[in-house]
Write a protein that holds these residues in place. Structure first.
Motif, PDB file in Angstrom:
ATOM      1  N   GLY A   1       0.821  -1.208   0.000  1.00 53.79           N
ATOM      2  CA  GLY A   1       0.000   0.000   0.000  1.00 53.79           C
ATOM      3  C   GLY A   1       0.853   1.255   0.000  1.00 53.79           C
ATOM      4  O   GLY A   1       0.487   2.278  -0.557  1.00 53.79           O
ATOM      5  N   LEU A   2       2.022   1.175   0.642  1.00 51.91           N
ATOM      6  CA  LEU A   2       2.927   2.312   0.660  1.00 51.91           C
ATOM      7  C   LEU A   2       3.562   2.535  -0.703  1.00 51.91           C
ATOM      8  O   LEU A   2       3.945   3.649  -1.040  1.00 51.91           O
ATOM      9  CB  LEU A   2       4.039   2.102   1.702  1.00 51.91           C
ATOM     10  N   LEU A   3       3.705   1.478  -1.473  1.00 47.87           N
ATOM     11  CA  LEU A   3       4.325   1.578  -2.786  1.00 47.87           C
ATOM     12  C   LEU A   3       3.583   2.578  -3.659  1.00 47.87           C
ATOM     13  O   LEU A   3       4.186   3.449  -4.267  1.00 47.87           O
ATOM     14  CB  LEU A   3       4.348   0.206  -3.467  1.00 47.87           C
ATOM     15  N   ALA A   4       2.279   2.486  -3.701  1.00 49.67           N
ATOM     16  CA  ALA A   4       1.490   3.398  -4.528  1.00 49.67           C
ATOM     17  C   ALA A   4       1.595   4.827  -4.014  1.00 49.67           C
ATOM     18  O   ALA A   4       1.708   5.766  -4.794  1.00 49.67           O
ATOM     19  CB  ALA A   4       0.037   2.954  -4.551  1.00 49.67           C
ATOM     20  N   ALA A   5       1.585   4.987  -2.705  1.00 45.16           N
ATOM     21  CA  ALA A   5       1.659   6.324  -2.121  1.00 45.16           C
ATOM     22  C   ALA A   5       3.021   6.963  -2.389  1.00 45.16           C
ATOM     23  O   ALA A   5       3.112   8.147  -2.680  1.00 45.16           O
ATOM     24  CB  ALA A   5       1.395   6.261  -0.618  1.00 45.16           C
ATOM     25  N   GLU A   6       4.095   6.178  -2.305  1.00 49.38           N
ATOM     26  CA  GLU A   6       5.430   6.728  -2.518  1.00 49.38           C
ATOM     27  C   GLU A   6       5.717   6.951  -3.987  1.00 49.38           C
ATOM     28  O   GLU A   6       6.466   7.851  -4.348  1.00 49.38           O
ATOM     29  CB  GLU A   6       6.477   5.790  -1.914  1.00 49.38           C
ATOM     30  N   ALA A   7       5.170   6.123  -4.857  1.00 44.72           N
ATOM     31  CA  ALA A   7       5.446   6.232  -6.284  1.00 44.72           C
ATOM     32  C   ALA A   7       4.716   7.414  -6.903  1.00 44.72           C
ATOM     33  O   ALA A   7       5.155   7.947  -7.908  1.00 44.72           O
ATOM     34  CB  ALA A   7       5.043   4.946  -7.000  1.00 44.72           C
ATOM     35  N   ALA A   8       3.603   7.826  -6.307  1.00 49.88           N
ATOM     36  CA  ALA A   8       2.830   8.927  -6.863  1.00 49.88           C
ATOM     37  C   ALA A   8       3.490  10.254  -6.522  1.00 49.88           C
ATOM     38  O   ALA A   8       3.901  10.474  -5.386  1.00 49.88           O
ATOM     39  CB  ALA A   8       1.413   8.911  -6.287  1.00 49.88           C
ATOM     40  N   PRO A   9       3.617  11.143  -7.492  1.00 50.85           N
ATOM     41  CA  PRO A   9       4.184  12.452  -7.201  1.00 50.85           C
ATOM     42  C   PRO A   9       3.242  13.268  -6.324  1.00 50.85           C
ATOM     43  O   PRO A   9       2.050  12.987  -6.255  1.00 50.85           O
ATOM     44  CB  PRO A   9       4.337  13.096  -8.571  1.00 50.85           C
ATOM     45  N   ALA A  10       3.778  14.253  -5.677  1.00 50.70           N
ATOM     46  CA  ALA A  10       2.971  15.116  -4.821  1.00 50.70           C
ATOM     47  C   ALA A  10       1.979  15.885  -5.680  1.00 50.70           C
ATOM     48  O   ALA A  10       2.255  16.183  -6.834  1.00 50.70           O
ATOM     49  CB  ALA A  10       3.874  16.087  -4.061  1.00 50.70           C
ATOM     50  N   PRO A  11       0.812  16.234  -5.124  1.00 46.28           N
ATOM     51  CA  PRO A  11      -0.196  16.948  -5.903  1.00 46.28           C
ATOM     52  C   PRO A  11       0.335  18.239  -6.530  1.00 46.28           C
ATOM     53  O   PRO A  11      -0.052  18.597  -7.621  1.00 46.28           O
ATOM     54  CB  PRO A  11      -1.304  17.240  -4.890  1.00 46.28           C
ATOM     55  N   GLU A  12       1.245  18.929  -5.856  1.00 46.00           N
ATOM     56  CA  GLU A  12       1.774  20.165  -6.406  1.00 46.00           C
ATOM     57  C   GLU A  12       2.538  19.896  -7.695  1.00 46.00           C
ATOM     58  O   GLU A  12       2.575  20.702  -8.602  1.00 46.00           O
ATOM     59  CB  GLU A  12       2.708  20.870  -5.412  1.00 46.00           C
ATOM     60  N   GLU A  13       3.197  18.732  -7.773  1.00 47.23           N
ATOM     61  CA  GLU A  13       3.997  18.405  -8.944  1.00 47.23           C
ATOM     62  C   GLU A  13       3.115  18.061 -10.140  1.00 47.23           C
ATOM     63  O   GLU A  13       3.483  18.326 -11.279  1.00 47.23           O
ATOM     64  CB  GLU A  13       4.908  17.223  -8.651  1.00 47.23           C
ATOM     65  N   THR A  14       1.999  17.436  -9.916  1.00 43.16           N
ATOM     66  CA  THR A  14       1.170  16.984 -11.022  1.00 43.16           C
ATOM     67  C   THR A  14       0.146  18.023 -11.446  1.00 43.16           C
ATOM     68  O   THR A  14      -0.421  17.911 -12.516  1.00 43.16           O
ATOM     69  CB  THR A  14       0.418  15.703 -10.646  1.00 43.16           C
ATOM     70  N   GLY A  15      -0.102  19.013 -10.623  1.00 46.85           N
ATOM     71  CA  GLY A  15      -1.066  20.035 -10.985  1.00 46.85           C
ATOM     72  C   GLY A  15      -2.505  19.661 -10.658  1.00 46.85           C
ATOM     73  O   GLY A  15      -3.422  20.346 -11.049  1.00 46.85           O
ATOM     74  N   PHE A  16      -2.727  18.576  -9.968  1.00 43.44           N
ATOM     75  CA  PHE A  16      -4.077  18.194  -9.582  1.00 43.44           C
ATOM     76  C   PHE A  16      -4.002  17.394  -8.293  1.00 43.44           C
ATOM     77  O   PHE A  16      -2.972  16.864  -7.943  1.00 43.44           O
ATOM     78  CB  PHE A  16      -4.779  17.385 -10.666  1.00 43.44           C
ATOM     79  N   ALA A  17      -5.132  17.309  -7.625  1.00 42.21           N
ATOM     80  CA  ALA A  17      -5.231  16.494  -6.425  1.00 42.21           C
ATOM     81  C   ALA A  17      -6.151  15.318  -6.731  1.00 42.21           C
ATOM     82  O   ALA A  17      -7.255  15.500  -7.238  1.00 42.21           O
ATOM     83  CB  ALA A  17      -5.780  17.316  -5.261  1.00 42.21           C
ATOM     84  N   VAL A  18      -5.690  14.120  -6.427  1.00 38.28           N
ATOM     85  CA  VAL A  18      -6.468  12.922  -6.710  1.00 38.28           C
ATOM     86  C   VAL A  18      -7.808  12.973  -5.983  1.00 38.28           C
ATOM     87  O   VAL A  18      -8.824  12.532  -6.518  1.00 38.28           O
ATOM     88  CB  VAL A  18      -5.674  11.656  -6.333  1.00 38.28           C
ATOM     89  N   LEU A  19      -7.815  13.534  -4.791  1.00 35.79           N
ATOM     90  CA  LEU A  19      -9.072  13.594  -4.040  1.00 35.79           C
ATOM     91  C   LEU A  19     -10.133  14.416  -4.773  1.00 35.79           C
ATOM     92  O   LEU A  19     -11.327  14.150  -4.637  1.00 35.79           O
ATOM     93  CB  LEU A  19      -8.840  14.148  -2.634  1.00 35.79           C
ATOM     94  N   ASP A  20      -9.705  15.391  -5.572  1.00 35.05           N
ATOM     95  CA  ASP A  20     -10.676  16.142  -6.373  1.00 35.05           C
ATOM     96  C   ASP A  20     -11.383  15.212  -7.353  1.00 35.05           C
ATOM     97  O   ASP A  20     -12.587  15.319  -7.575  1.00 35.05           O
ATOM     98  CB  ASP A  20      -9.989  17.261  -7.159  1.00 35.05           C
ATOM     99  N   TYR A  21     -10.622  14.288  -7.927  1.00 34.64           N
ATOM    100  CA  TYR A  21     -11.204  13.345  -8.878  1.00 34.64           C
ATOM    101  C   TYR A  21     -12.071  12.312  -8.165  1.00 34.64           C
ATOM    102  O   TYR A  21     -13.098  11.899  -8.693  1.00 34.64           O
ATOM    103  CB  TYR A  21     -10.110  12.658  -9.699  1.00 34.64           C
ATOM    104  N   VAL A  22     -11.679  11.907  -6.980  1.00 33.89           N
ATOM    105  CA  VAL A  22     -12.483  10.975  -6.194  1.00 33.89           C
ATOM    106  C   VAL A  22     -13.826  11.622  -5.862  1.00 33.89           C
ATOM    107  O   VAL A  22     -14.865  10.968  -5.937  1.00 33.89           O
ATOM    108  CB  VAL A  22     -11.731  10.524  -4.918  1.00 33.89           C
TER     109      VAL A  22
END
Length: 191
Positions: free
Chosen positions: A108-129
């Motif tokens: 479970g940590l693998l996915a969290a660590e592999a994902a870039p920070a929201p500031e880097e990607t320009g979006f927040a995943v929670l917005d899409y959720v």
């Protein structure tokens, strides 16, 4: 409708899934999961890996069968094992690309660590959720964020079985993936 392990017709499989999805999926699970578990364990995976791969394969088979895009040339169980083998092969390649010292003990940590920070990607995943709707938000947050067992999620969301909650989780996750992919594809075409 009686579901046969030697079923060769995609139309018959579709009818069995639509008539009694739970019974048809349970029968497929009992017939084919042991083969998938053996394959994954022989190729370096855990029992949990086998379950994840199998559930993904089952969702793919279900969507193709119900969507009438399935053309069976073998028994559904054989087709399902084939999908699972391909998914496991892809997962092994993905893992091989990651540095070994970067792999945490908790997947479970693998996915969290592999994902870039929201500031880097320009979006927040929670917005899409949030955009997925209340049911999907509830299921995904309960499973991935609060790490609740699927039995508890099924009960809390009114699903008749754990399998139904699992299928719903994968459908919601796929919708989330598609929404994120759509954003990335538009970002890359803008440049």
């Amino acid at each position: 409708m009686v579901f046969s392990p030697h079923l060769l017709s995609a139309a018959t499989l579709r009818a069995a899934l639509l008539a009694n999805r739970e019974q048809a999926l349970t029968r497929l699970y009992r017939q084919t999961f042991p083969a998938v578990r053996r394959h994954v364990s022989r190729h370096g995976g855990s029992a949990e890996d086998a379950q994840d791969i199998f559930h993904d394969a089952l969702v793919i088979l279900y969507e193709h069968a119900v969507g009438e895009t399935l053309a069976l040339t073998a028994a559904p169980g054989t087709y399902l094992v084939s999908i699972a083998r391909n998914l496991w092969r892809h997962e092994q390649r993905r893992r091989a690309r990651l540095p070994q010292d970067a792999l945490p003990d908790d997947p479970g940590l693998l996915a969290a660590e592999a994902a870039p920070a929201p500031e880097e990607t320009g979006f927040a995943v929670l917005d899409y959720v949030e955009r997925l709707g209340a049911k999907c938000k509830s299921v995904l947050l309960a499973f991935y964020y609060f790490q609740q067992p699927l039995t508890q999620i099924a009960e809390a969301n009114g699903y008749r079985s754990v399998r139904s909650a699992t299928v719903q989780k994968f459908k919601c996750l796929e919708r989330l993936r598609q929404a994120v992919r759509a954003v990335f594809s538009t970002e890359t075409t803008e440049y």
